[in-house]
Design an enzyme around this catalytic site. Structure first.
Site, PDB file in Angstrom:
ATOM      1  N   GLY A  48       0.791  -1.240   0.000  1.00 22.64           N
ATOM      2  CA  GLY A  48       0.000   0.000   0.000  1.00 22.64           C
ATOM      3  C   GLY A  48       0.816   1.279   0.000  1.00 22.64           C
ATOM      4  O   GLY A  48       0.297   2.345   0.333  1.00 22.64           O
ATOM      5  N   SER A  49       2.089   1.193  -0.430  1.00 19.33           N
ATOM      6  CA  SER A  49       2.883   2.433  -0.431  1.00 19.33           C
ATOM      7  C   SER A  49       2.350   3.426  -1.469  1.00 19.33           C
ATOM      8  O   SER A  49       2.361   4.638  -1.229  1.00 19.33           O
ATOM      9  CB  SER A  49       4.376   2.145  -0.642  1.00 19.33           C
ATOM     10  OG  SER A  49       4.616   1.656  -1.930  1.00 19.33           O
ATOM     11  N   ASN A  50       1.854   2.926  -2.588  1.00 20.81           N
ATOM     12  CA  ASN A  50       1.243   3.855  -3.560  1.00 20.81           C
ATOM     13  C   ASN A  50      -0.049   4.445  -3.004  1.00 20.81           C
ATOM     14  O   ASN A  50      -0.313   5.634  -3.176  1.00 20.81           O
ATOM     15  CB  ASN A  50       0.952   3.142  -4.892  1.00 20.81           C
ATOM     16  CG  ASN A  50       2.158   3.115  -5.798  1.00 20.81           C
ATOM     17  OD1 ASN A  50       2.501   4.114  -6.418  1.00 20.81           O
ATOM     18  ND2 ASN A  50       2.831   1.980  -5.834  1.00 20.81           N
TER      19      ASN A  50
ATOM     20  N   LEU B 113      -8.511  -9.481 -10.724  1.00 17.09           N
ATOM     21  CA  LEU B 113      -9.188  -8.789 -11.811  1.00 17.09           C
ATOM     22  C   LEU B 113     -10.400  -8.053 -11.243  1.00 17.09           C
ATOM     23  O   LEU B 113     -11.117  -8.597 -10.405  1.00 17.09           O
ATOM     24  CB  LEU B 113      -9.659  -9.862 -12.807  1.00 17.09           C
ATOM     25  CG  LEU B 113      -9.780  -9.503 -14.274  1.00 17.09           C
ATOM     26  CD1 LEU B 113      -8.507  -8.872 -14.819  1.00 17.09           C
ATOM     27  CD2 LEU B 113     -10.135 -10.754 -15.065  1.00 17.09           C
ATOM     28  N   ILE B 114     -10.606  -6.815 -11.672  1.00 15.21           N
ATOM     29  CA  ILE B 114     -11.816  -6.085 -11.254  1.00 15.21           C
ATOM     30  C   ILE B 114     -13.002  -6.699 -12.004  1.00 15.21           C
ATOM     31  O   ILE B 114     -12.947  -6.842 -13.227  1.00 15.21           O
ATOM     32  CB  ILE B 114     -11.664  -4.578 -11.581  1.00 15.21           C
ATOM     33  CG1 ILE B 114     -10.564  -3.945 -10.732  1.00 15.21           C
ATOM     34  CG2 ILE B 114     -12.976  -3.822 -11.411  1.00 15.21           C
ATOM     35  CD1 ILE B 114     -10.854  -3.845  -9.242  1.00 15.21           C
TER      36      ILE B 114
ATOM     37  N   ASN C 182      -5.172   1.939 -13.552  1.00 16.91           N
ATOM     38  CA  ASN C 182      -4.251   1.004 -12.909  1.00 16.91           C
ATOM     39  C   ASN C 182      -2.834   1.493 -13.137  1.00 16.91           C
ATOM     40  O   ASN C 182      -2.559   2.178 -14.124  1.00 16.91           O
ATOM     41  CB  ASN C 182      -4.416  -0.388 -13.544  1.00 16.91           C
ATOM     42  CG  ASN C 182      -3.472  -1.422 -12.946  1.00 16.91           C
ATOM     43  OD1 ASN C 182      -3.265  -1.458 -11.732  1.00 16.91           O
ATOM     44  ND2 ASN C 182      -2.888  -2.262 -13.794  1.00 16.91           N
TER      45      ASN C 182
ATOM     46  N   HIS D 104       1.064  -0.094 -13.483  1.00 15.11           N
ATOM     47  CA  HIS D 104       1.813  -1.347 -13.629  1.00 15.11           C
ATOM     48  C   HIS D 104       3.305  -1.005 -13.681  1.00 15.11           C
ATOM     49  O   HIS D 104       3.695  -0.067 -14.370  1.00 15.11           O
ATOM     50  CB  HIS D 104       1.374  -2.079 -14.901  1.00 15.11           C
ATOM     51  CG  HIS D 104       2.005  -3.414 -15.025  1.00 15.11           C
ATOM     52  ND1 HIS D 104       1.567  -4.521 -14.325  1.00 15.11           N
ATOM     53  CD2 HIS D 104       3.090  -3.827 -15.725  1.00 15.11           C
ATOM     54  CE1 HIS D 104       2.344  -5.557 -14.606  1.00 15.11           C
ATOM     55  NE2 HIS D 104       3.277  -5.159 -15.445  1.00 15.11           N
TER      56      HIS D 104
END
Ligand code: GAR
Length: 192
Positions: free
Chosen positions: A12-14, A87-88, A102, A104
């Site tokens: 969760g750093s982003n 996958l959403i 997203n 990547h």
């Protein structure tokens, strides 16, 4: 005021970098974080920053009435994936057409797809002897790491790089660009 819901599966750093970027924004706030992983460190980051966080089982993630209800209740206008491994579901992609982005950690279409997540991506770049890597920010569609590219940034792959040292360089690019690209995209798609 536009509300972002973040989906994250891990550290969760982003996500935290996005919280910090929008902390004083009058236009955009982080209304909710959703995780599929009860052990994800992003849960602790949410607790520290008082951001609501839901840990959801696969059964609930697949339940369109429940999920669209949650997204509505938290007034979600825009969705950002930040290290989300699953996958959403298609019904969310449809409901939030061109409102889900997203990030990547490679120059897509290289080193993307199912299972290409975090360190595995950087190992694949090193194993392929690529001379450069970087980040891709894109709208999502119904497949892993696909959909129209919004932004890419590059960095070199150095001769002695390991997956960890490359990850560090790529993470720096993510922190530098992702929140700003989210902001620009929201303004373009939703207005200000
Ligand atoms: C980030 O590098 C992100 O680009 C990547 O997972 C990492 C999550 O780190 N996403 C993918 O690989 C998506 N296929 P974080 O949890 O510290 O933000």
């Amino acid at each position: 005021m536009w509300n972002i819901t973040i989906f994250a599966s891990g550290n969760g750093s982003n996500a935290e970098n996005i919280f910090n970027y929008f902390k004083n924004s009058k236009l955009i706030r982080i209304g909710l974080v959703i995780t599929d992983n009860p052990k994800a460190f992003v849960i602790e980051r949410c607790r520290r920053q008082s951001v609501p966080c839901l840990v959801l089982s696969q059964r609930l993630l697949d339940d369109s009435d429940f999920m669209l209800g949650v997204l509505r209740d938290f007034r979600t206008n825009f969705v950002a994936l930040a290290g989300y491994i699953k996958l959403i579901p298609e019904y969310i992609v449809t409901a939030f057409d061109h409102r889900i982005v997203n990030i990547h950690p490679s120059l897509l279409p290289k080193h993307g797809g199912k299972g290409m997540y975090g360190k595995r991506v950087h190992q694949s770049v090193i194993d392929s002897n690529d001379k450069e890597s970087g980040i891709t920010i894109h709208f999502i569609d119904n497949d892993y790491d696909r959909g129209p590219t919004i932004f890419q940034a590059k960095c070199p792959v150095l001769p002695n790089d390991t997956a960890d040292t490359l990850a560090e360089r790529v993470h720096a690019l993510e922190y530098e660009h992702y929140p700003k690209i989210i902001e620009d995209t929201i303004i373009k798609v939703l207005g200000q």
